[in-house]
Design a protein around this motif. Structure first.
Motif, PDB file in Angstrom:
ATOM      1  N   PRO A   1       0.856  -1.319   0.116  1.00 33.30           N
ATOM      2  CA  PRO A   1      -0.052  -0.164   0.073  1.00 33.30           C
ATOM      3  C   PRO A   1       0.762   1.187  -0.068  1.00 33.30           C
TER       4      PRO A   1
ATOM      5  N   ARG B   1      -1.217   3.080  -2.913  1.00 36.82           N
ATOM      6  CA  ARG B   1      -2.265   3.887  -2.331  1.00 36.82           C
ATOM      7  C   ARG B   1      -1.958   5.297  -2.534  1.00 36.82           C
TER       8      ARG B   1
ATOM      9  N   ILE C   1      -8.322  11.277   1.964  1.00 38.84           N
ATOM     10  CA  ILE C   1      -8.165  10.030   2.544  1.00 38.84           C
ATOM     11  C   ILE C   1      -8.306   9.938   4.284  1.00 38.84           C
TER      12      ILE C   1
ATOM     13  N   ARG D   1      -6.407   6.405   9.162  1.00 40.55           N
ATOM     14  CA  ARG D   1      -6.371   5.121   9.231  1.00 40.55           C
ATOM     15  C   ARG D   1      -5.767   4.776   7.943  1.00 40.55           C
ATOM     16  N   GLU D   2      -6.163   5.302   6.952  1.00 40.53           N
ATOM     17  CA  GLU D   2      -5.481   4.546   5.694  1.00 40.53           C
ATOM     18  C   GLU D   2      -4.184   4.990   5.562  1.00 40.53           C
TER      19      GLU D   2
ATOM     20  N   ASP E   1      -2.394   1.568   6.298  1.00 36.88           N
ATOM     21  CA  ASP E   1      -2.094   1.129   4.931  1.00 36.88           C
ATOM     22  C   ASP E   1      -0.814   1.454   4.372  1.00 36.88           C
TER      23      ASP E   1
ATOM     24  N   ASP F   1     -10.664   7.364  11.728  1.00 34.39           N
ATOM     25  CA  ASP F   1     -11.652   7.597  10.361  1.00 34.39           C
ATOM     26  C   ASP F   1     -11.934   8.754   9.903  1.00 34.39           C
TER      27      ASP F   1
END
Length: 540
Positions: free
Chosen positions: A113, A117, A375, A378-379, A383, A413
């Motif tokens: 990721p 990502r 985004i 958390r990502e 990630d 989030d």
């Protein structure tokens, strides 16, 4: 340089590239240079010569490839291979592997990721081109925006394209870029100035430095387009002297652009003239504030002044002045060549485009990343960042530098955009993002940032000069377990006073780390009160 000349140079450079079966890219950004990547480059070049492969293999310096935790990094093209933690001793083994099985010991898995990502715009050339060769920048489409703007668009049309993009300034406050440009363009004055703010002072931040080291021509191109749009003839890049590599590459880039007629007099054979000079700062954090920055550029002490008037009306030499930061200018070429609507499709309704972050702290994949607005935290952390090392848990994320706040793990989030971060008591800032794990105490974190603000205060106004010192000392009482409920009440009142009465953004934002930690981690302050005071908070 005309469009035809630009295309001819592009084709010539691409033909030169295609003759090599392999191109070896060695990161020579500051982080990798500190680990002797320049020696790795020299070793590759010597090995290529010793093997008689000069016509088939080329080793070149490039800028930051992002995954700083794995540096020094070497990339093999066109195979798309990345090698981590390289040393000169490993060079022969990498050379032996060309065209065959990869050297697996140092191989980086690019199917993670951290790589897929991200969405690269500002950093699209970083790690792919030699930042000291204008020909390589032109070969990937560089300066096409300048040619297009000067030959096909009016200044008003350029500004409208920036309006359409919805881009907001990447320096911290998030002011609409198109609106700022239009204010300068409409301001009366025969002489106008343009300043690129590269005075990156946030602890843990290295976004602007990496952009300047990796792709300096992209920033120059954005400045030329902006100058044409607002009618400026003189530009300055205000960069801190602690960035010697960025300064070196900027000087090279300016000379190269002038030589090809892309900067200076009669740019692209048009009547438009624009000159860029460097101004080196001494590293004062307060000079990131617009009025202090202009004072320093003018050769005076870098202290802020009350606003209005704003720089758009009265800046350098009392003339209209446009100030944007490095990342803002680096976004302009893409907006002009691909269109404002292309840029606006990325991000959220009110926060368009991508944002570059320096991801640091207690995280596995420290480095430079570029992600679309909207985004989630958390990502980014789990990630792209790979999570928290050594089995620890996330406690908070600090964004916005000393002017920002600490966001607790329960808001993982939350989306990363201007409005969401502001609602959580933090801010986008220039792009620093520090990950904090469960081994850290938030009172200690607040005092760390307060110490920074206290030491960086210019001292011009009493609320900041005295208030930050008082806040720092109060936090010391909490650290020592000597604070009372009265001290807690005094801490909150003093934060409000400093925030609302300081002259400039440094003092106005200095209490933010305390305010956010009091909001989300209040118990940690209560736990540090004198034992007899821990039973309650009520103060008569």
């Amino acid at each position: 340089m005309t469009n035809d000349e630009l295309l001819a140079l592009t084709e010539q450079e691409r033909a030169e590239e295609e003759k090599y079966s392999h191109r070896i890219h060695i990161c020579t950004g500051t982080g990798c240079v500190s680990s002797h990547s320049e020696k790795i480059l020299e070793t590759f070049q010597a090995e290529i010569k010793a093997r008689g492969l000069e016509e088939k293999v080329k080793a070149r310096q490039v800028g930051c490839m992002g995954l700083c935790a794995a540096g020094p990094i070497v990339s093999i093209q066109p195979d798309g291979l990345l090698y981590r933690e390289m040393t000169p001793e490993l060079v022969p083994a990498i050379m032996d592997s060309l065209g065959g099985e990869p050297f697996k010991d140092q191989l980086i898995d690019t199917n993670i990721p951290f790589f897929y990502r991200q969405e690269k715009n500002t950093l699209e050339n970083a790690g792919l081109i030699d930042p000291e060769r204008i020909e390589e920048y032109i070969a990937v489409g560089g300066y096409a925006a300048v040619v297009k703007a000067l030959s096909e668009m009016t200044p008003a049309e350029v500004i409208q394209e920036v309006h359409t993009s919805g881009m907001r300034g990447r320096g911290g406050a998030g002011f609409k870029t198109g609106l700022k440009w239009s204010l300068v363009a409409k301001a009366a004055g025969d002489q106008k100035y343009l300043i690129c703010n590269a005075d990156e002072g946030d602890p843990g931040a290295f976004m602007d430095r990496s952009i300047l080291e990796s792709d300096p021509h992209r920033v120059l191109e954005g400045m030329v387009v902006a100058a044409y749009a607002v009618g400026a003839s003189q530009g300055y890049i205000y960069v801190r002297a602690e960035y010697p590599l960025a300064i070196k590459r900027l000087k090279i880039a300016i000379k190269q652009a002038e030589k090809l007629g892309l900067l200076g007099q009669n740019i692209c054979n048009t009547p438009f003239n624009f000159k860029i000079d460097l101004r080196l700062g001494a590293g004062a954090f307060v000079c990131g504030e617009e009025t202090a920055l202009m004072s320093s550029v003018s050769g005076n002490r870098g202290t802020p002044n009350p606003r209005p008037p704003f720089p758009a009306q009265s800046g350098i030499n009392n003339c209209p002045t446009l100030i944007n930061n490095v990342e803002t200018f680096a976004n302009i070429p893409g907006i002009i060549t691909d269109g404002g609507k292309w840029f606006a499709r990325i991000g959220t309704e009110t926060s368009k485009g991508t944002k570059v972050f320096a991801l640091t702290g207690k995280i596995k994949n420290t480095g430079l990343i570029e992600v679309p607005m909207g985004i989630t935290l958390r990502e980014i952390i789990y990630d792209i960042g790979g999570g928290i090392p050594d089995g620890h848990n996330l406690k908070a994320v600090q964004t916005g530098g000393p002017s920002g706040g600490c966001i607790p793990a329960e808001y993982l989030d939350a989306t990363v955009d201007y409005e969401s971060l502001k609602q959580l008591g933090s801010m986008m800032g220039s792009g620093g993002m520090i990950v904090i794990d469960d081994t850290s105490n938030m009172v200690d974190m607040a005092r760390f940032f307060m110490k920074f603000s206290m030491e960086e205060s210019c001292g011009k106004c009493i609320p900041c000069r005295v208030g930050t010192t008082m806040l720092y000392n109060l936090l010391g009482k909490f650290q020592a377990g000597q604070a009372t409920r009265w001290d807690l009440k005094r801490l909150e009142e003093l934060c409000d006073l400093v925030k609302n009465t300081s002259l400039c953004g440094l003092g106005q934002a200095a209490p933010n780390p305390i305010i956010s930690t009091l909001r989300f981690f209040r118990q940690e302050y209560l736990d540090k009160l004198i034992d007899s005071e821990k039973t309650g908070e009520t103060v008569e």
